[in-house]
Design a protein around this motif. Sequence first.
Motif, PDB file in Angstrom:
ATOM      1  N   THR A   1      65.654  59.443  51.937  1.00 18.60           N
ATOM      2  CA  THR A   1      64.944  59.339  50.665  1.00 18.60           C
ATOM      3  C   THR A   1      65.654  60.143  49.583  1.00 18.60           C
TER       4      THR A   1
ATOM      5  N   SER B   1      59.278  53.290  41.277  1.00 25.82           N
ATOM      6  CA  SER B   1      59.703  53.868  42.556  1.00 25.82           C
ATOM      7  C   SER B   1      59.869  55.383  42.517  1.00 25.82           C
TER       8      SER B   1
ATOM      9  N   TYR C   1      58.233  61.124  42.050  1.00 24.60           N
ATOM     10  CA  TYR C   1      59.070  61.784  43.059  1.00 24.60           C
ATOM     11  C   TYR C   1      59.523  63.151  42.560  1.00 24.60           C
TER      12      TYR C   1
END
Length: 212
Positions: free
Chosen positions: A151, A201, A205
């Motif tokens: 990731t 996406s 994060y």
Amino acid sequence: MDVGLREAKKQETRRLISDHATRLFLEQGFEETTIAQVAAAARVAKKTVTNYFARKEDLVLDHQDEFVATLAAAVSSREPGESALAALRRAFEAAVAAKDPVVGFAGLEFSRMIAESPTLSACLRGLHEQRERALAQALADAVGSPRTDITVRTAAAVLGAVHHSLFERIEELTLAGRPVDEVAATVEAEAARAFDLLEPSLGNYAVASAPS
């Protein structure tokens, strides 16, 4: 001579060599210019040039460490509640507004010199790769995962690729002879679209925690 004066003298010599090298490279081309010619122009010994600049390409790309560290620094200094993507986007927008050479605003002559030199073009590609690796480490530190985590590696690759693409876009428009203000306005709009693509996406994060 005290330490401060000695360091100032070193910086002055380094700047003198770099300035003369850049002038010669622009006039003659990077591949065609020798270290001996740079030394003669700066009125120093050839060994002095190589003491300050280990490789010939270092005379041109003399802010390599700053370039490699930029994306990682943006992630490391993100604000509470800010994601890595948001921090990188904010930093890029500020750099475009400032027409910072680190994101590609190097001017027509300098950009042409880079584009026409296989050595410098290869060196620049290597710097983009180093910058992505530094970004991956900053992301790994931010989320508490190893840099080898898929990731982390994927996020760094995607974010690094967007910045690389935007850098090349600035270079492309510059080489086409577009005025710098027009280049900045064009890239500002295109960067917004590019970063928007990543929001679904990566928008959440590596969000920085609020201080405890």
